[in-house]
Structures are given as structure tokens and as C-alpha cells.
Design a protein around this motif. Structure first.
Motif, mmCIF file in Angstrom:
data_model
loop_
_atom_site.group_PDB
_atom_site.id
_atom_site.type_symbol
_atom_site.label_atom_id
_atom_site.label_comp_id
_atom_site.label_asym_id
_atom_site.label_seq_id
_atom_site.Cartn_x
_atom_site.Cartn_y
_atom_site.Cartn_z
ATOM 1 N N ASP A 372 42.112 42.770 43.948
ATOM 2 C CA ASP A 372 41.126 42.170 43.053
ATOM 3 C C ASP A 372 41.817 41.165 42.143
ATOM 4 O OD1 ASP A 372 42.511 43.627 41.192
ATOM 5 O OD2 ASP A 372 40.892 45.065 40.778
ATOM 6 N N GLN A 376 45.011 44.680 41.578
ATOM 7 C CA GLN A 376 44.874 46.047 42.044
ATOM 8 C C GLN A 376 44.332 46.060 43.482
ATOM 9 O OE1 GLN A 376 45.911 48.626 40.140
ATOM 10 N NE2 GLN A 376 46.486 47.122 38.576
ATOM 11 N N ARG A 377 44.902 46.951 44.293
ATOM 12 C CA ARG A 377 44.415 47.071 45.664
ATOM 13 C C ARG A 377 42.996 47.653 45.652
ATOM 14 N NH1 ARG A 377 48.662 46.221 49.171
ATOM 15 N NH2 ARG A 377 50.723 46.401 48.209
ATOM 16 N N VAL A 378 42.132 47.082 46.504
ATOM 17 C CA VAL A 378 40.726 47.488 46.506
ATOM 18 C C VAL A 378 40.265 47.714 47.922
ATOM 19 C CG1 VAL A 378 40.217 46.223 44.387
ATOM 20 C CG2 VAL A 378 40.009 45.065 46.594
ATOM 21 N N SER A 379 39.030 48.193 48.046
ATOM 22 C CA SER A 379 38.440 48.426 49.361
ATOM 23 C C SER A 379 37.961 47.116 49.946
ATOM 24 C CB SER A 379 37.279 49.406 49.225
ATOM 25 O OG SER A 379 36.248 48.811 48.432
ATOM 26 N N ARG A 382 34.813 45.543 48.131
ATOM 27 C CA ARG A 382 35.078 44.885 46.845
ATOM 28 C C ARG A 382 35.880 43.619 47.021
ATOM 29 N NH1 ARG A 382 37.896 48.788 42.895
ATOM 30 N NH2 ARG A 382 37.846 46.846 41.678
ATOM 31 N N ALA A 383 36.812 43.598 47.984
ATOM 32 C CA ALA A 383 37.670 42.441 48.163
ATOM 33 C C ALA A 383 36.910 41.222 48.646
ATOM 34 C CB ALA A 383 38.782 42.778 49.141
#
Length: 385
Positions: A372, A376-379, A382-383
Motif C-alpha cells: 500500500d 505495508q504488504r497488502v492483499s 487492496r493492492a
């Protein structure tokens, strides 16, 4: 080796600034003296006749008293005071011009400076040993030599001037009052001119010498430079300034690298990364510039100036920004996505007029490369936003 011999390094800007705060600057006393004499001579040459005539009238009027003054002697101080005021007004141009010349000449070597530290009493000046060193040191010897040189030069000029007008001096007694005054005035003017030129020659020698002597006094040892650098380096404001300057230089180099890029991948507004790829090499594409917000706008602007293609792919732009440093190859996980973009850009460059272009690819990233805006790593859902 003495301390003086060790002072081989040029003074730093900080040392010169501190010396100036303490009232220490290069200063020549000969330049103001020459300026005052030359200025006074110029005023006399321009206004001398007018001043002499009016002063003569003032003094002549001073010997004439009316009946009222004779009957009341207590008025004499007022009369004399008025005449002195008139005389002072007549010579006021010379006084003002010499004042301006002295002030202007004083600031020509070391600039204008007012420092209370220079006028403050110092215990070192009361030290008899330090006083003897000043009296018999190199500086005192140089000043004595200058005084002797000035005396010798001025005396020589006066002697030559008198010798060249000896016949006129002898004949002054046989002349009438007016011709004698004119001849005497001419001789005085010529002598004053030669004296002024001699003082100017001394000032031309003294000014560069004073600058050289001041620079020599300000020289530092290598250890002093190291200590000063350590002291400045430890100051928070200096550190912040150094870091800011380093960032500016790094950003400037990065902006210059954009012209070598093949594509700029954007978010489209908040992130921008520029990639360079050499098809003839074996390496992966290299990230040459990256930035967010204002810097991203600069990258896009620079890309537009140099005709670099801009490709909008928000997830890929964020992934490259958070996983790849400047001048580093893109991660292996992003090879496929980056290859799609570069292949598309190269196809646009190779397209001929009338030929249908290659369709813009839909870039897909591995789940581990989705980020994001905060890094932060996201699904996947969301990305894609």
C-alpha cells in the motif's frame, strides 16, 4: 619545529569569521593617510582660489569695527565668534571631504567593521613579556621600516622640489606681493602634488603587504583544522545542513539520470520510478530514479522533457519503490511484470506510422510484492486500488 612553522594551512572561513568578530581584519594605515592628503589637495586645487579670497575678506572685515562695537567692548566676543563661524564654514568642504575619504579608504582593505571586542581591555596587553615581543617583534620591525621609508621618501621629494625651484625662491624677495604669492602658491601646489603621489606609492605597497601579513597571521596548523572540523561536525545544525546538502546533491544526480531511462512507471501521482534497461546486456533493468509526491512530479516532468515513456501501473510503481534501491537491479519476483512494461515501451518506439501498436499489458504481481502507500504488504484486493 615552532608553532609558526607549523602554520602552513590556509585559514578556514570559520576562523576568518571569528577573527572578524574579534575585530581582526587586514588594515592599512597608509591608505587613509594618502587618501586624506590627495583629497585635500584636490579640494584646494578646485576651490583654493575661492576659499583664499573669502578668507581674506573675512579676516579683513575682522579689523573693521563700527561705532556700536567700539562703544560696547562686550560685543567683541560675539563679533569674533561670528567671524570664526564664517571661516569654519569656508573650510568645511575640506573637512567633510577628508572625513569621507578617510572612511572610504579605511574600508577598502578589510571592509567596515565595528567590534566592541577590539576595544575591550585584554589582560594579554598588560603582560610585559608580550609587550616586549610586540616592541621587538617582526611586526614592529616592519612598521619601523615603513616609517623610515615614508620619512625618507617624503624628505627626498621635498628636497628635490625645493632644489628645482631654488632660483624662484631666491627671487621671491625682489617680486611684488601678488607675483610672489602666485609663485609661492605654485611651488607649494607642486610640492604637495609630489608628496601626495609618494604617499600613494607607499599605500599601493602597504595594502597588499597588510593583506598578506593578515593571511599569514590567520594561518592554521593541520591539527587546528582537524579540531575545527570535528567541532563543527558535532553541531546538530551543521549535521543537518550537511545531510540536507547531501540529499540535494543525490536528488540532483538522480534527476540527471532520468534522461537515460527507458520508462517511468507511476502511481500515477504519488509514486514514480524510472527504469533503465540495456537489451545487449545480461543484467536486469536498473532503477535510476524514484520518488513520492513532489519528487514524483519532478521525475514525471523530467521524463516529459527527455521524451521518456510514462507507464501507469500503481501496484508495480509501489512495489519497485519499496523493494529496490537506486542504481540496483529490480527484484527477481518483478522480472516478469517489468519485462511486460519494457517490451510494450520498446514496441511503441519500433512502431512505424500506420502500424497498429501492441496492446497495453495488464501487469500482474506476485502476492508477496503487493504494497500500500505506506509500504505495508497488502492483499490482492487492496493492492489493486
Amino acid at each position: 619545529m615552532s608553532d609558526e612553522q607549523e602554520r602552513t594551512e590556509q585559514p578556514t572561513a570559520r576562523r576568518l569569521s571569528k577573527a572578524r568578530e574579534d575585530g581582526q581584519v587586514a588594515r592599512s594605515t597608509e591608505l587613509p593617510a594618502a587618501a586624506i592628503v590627495i583629497g585635500s589637495l584636490l579640494i584646494l586645487l578646485l576651490l583654493g582660489g575661492w576659499m583664499v579670497n573669502h578668507l581674506s575678506a573675512v579676516f579683513a572685515h575682522g579689523f573693521v569695527f563700527d561705532r556700536k562695537t567700539l562703544d560696547r567692548p562686550q560685543l567683541l566676543p560675539t563679533v569674533f565668534g561670528g567671524q570664526l563661524g564664517e571661516a569654519f564654514t569656508l573650510i568645511l568642504p575640506i573637512l567633510l571631504f577628508t572625513l569621507v575619504a578617510a572612511i572610504a579608504a579605511s574600508g577598502m582593505t578589510g571592509g567596515y567593521l565595528f567590534s566592541l571586542k577590539a576595544a575591550a581591555p585584554k589582560a594579554s596587553k598588560l603582560n610585559p613579556v608580550a609587550g616586549l615581543k610586540r616592541m621587538f617583534g617582526t611586526h614592529a620591525l616592519v612598521e619601523l621600516s615603513k616609517a623610515l621609508l615614508k620619512f625618507t621618501l617624503v624628505t627626498t621629494v621635498l628636497w628635490l622640489s625645493v632644489a628645482s625651484h631654488m632660483d624662484t625662491l631666491i627671487n621671491l624677495g625682489r617680486m611684488g606681493l601678488e607675483p610672489a604669492m602666485q609663485a609661492a602658491g605654485s611651488m607649494i601646489a607642486q610640492s604637495a602634488l609630489w608628496i601626495a603621489l609618494s604617499l600613494a606609492a607607499i599605500a599601493l605597497i602597504d595594502v597588499p603587504y597588510q593583506k598578506h601579513a593578515f593571511n599569514k597571521r590567520m594561518r592554521m596548523t593541520k591539527q587546528e583544522i582537524k579540531d575545527e572540523f570535528k567541532d563543527m561536525e558535532g553541531r546538530p545544525e551543521v549535521k543537518a545542513q550537511i545531510r540536507r546538502r547531501q540529499r540535494e546533491m543525490a536528488n540532483q544526480r538522480m534527476i540527471q539520470r532520468i534522461q537515460d531511462a527507458d520508462v517511468v512507471i507511476t502511481n500515477p501521482e504519488h509514486f514514480a520510478v524510472a527504469l533503465e534497461y540495456d537489451p545487449s546486456g545480461d543484467g536486469a533493468p536498473v532503477l535510476v530514479a524514484k520518488g513520492t509526491d513532489h519528487m514524483a512530479a519532478r521525475i514525471r516532468e523530467e521524463a516529459g522533457l527527455h521524451g521518456v515513456h510514462i507507464f501507469e501501473a500503481p501496484p508495480l510503481a509501489r512495489a519497485l519503490y519499496f523493494t529496490t534501491d537506486l542504481e540496483k537491479q529490480v527484484p527477481e519476483e518483478l522480472y516478469h511484470a517489468v519485462a511486460q512494461v519494457i517490451a510494450y515501451v520498446f514496441s511503441l518506439e519500433a512502431k512505424t506510422p500506420g502500424q497498429s501498436g501492441r496492446a497495453k499489458p495488464r501487469v500482474q504481481l506476485p502476492a508477496s510484492m503487493l504494497f500500500d502507500a505506506a509500504g505495508q504488504r497488502v492483499s490482492t484486493a487492496r493492492a489493486s486500488a
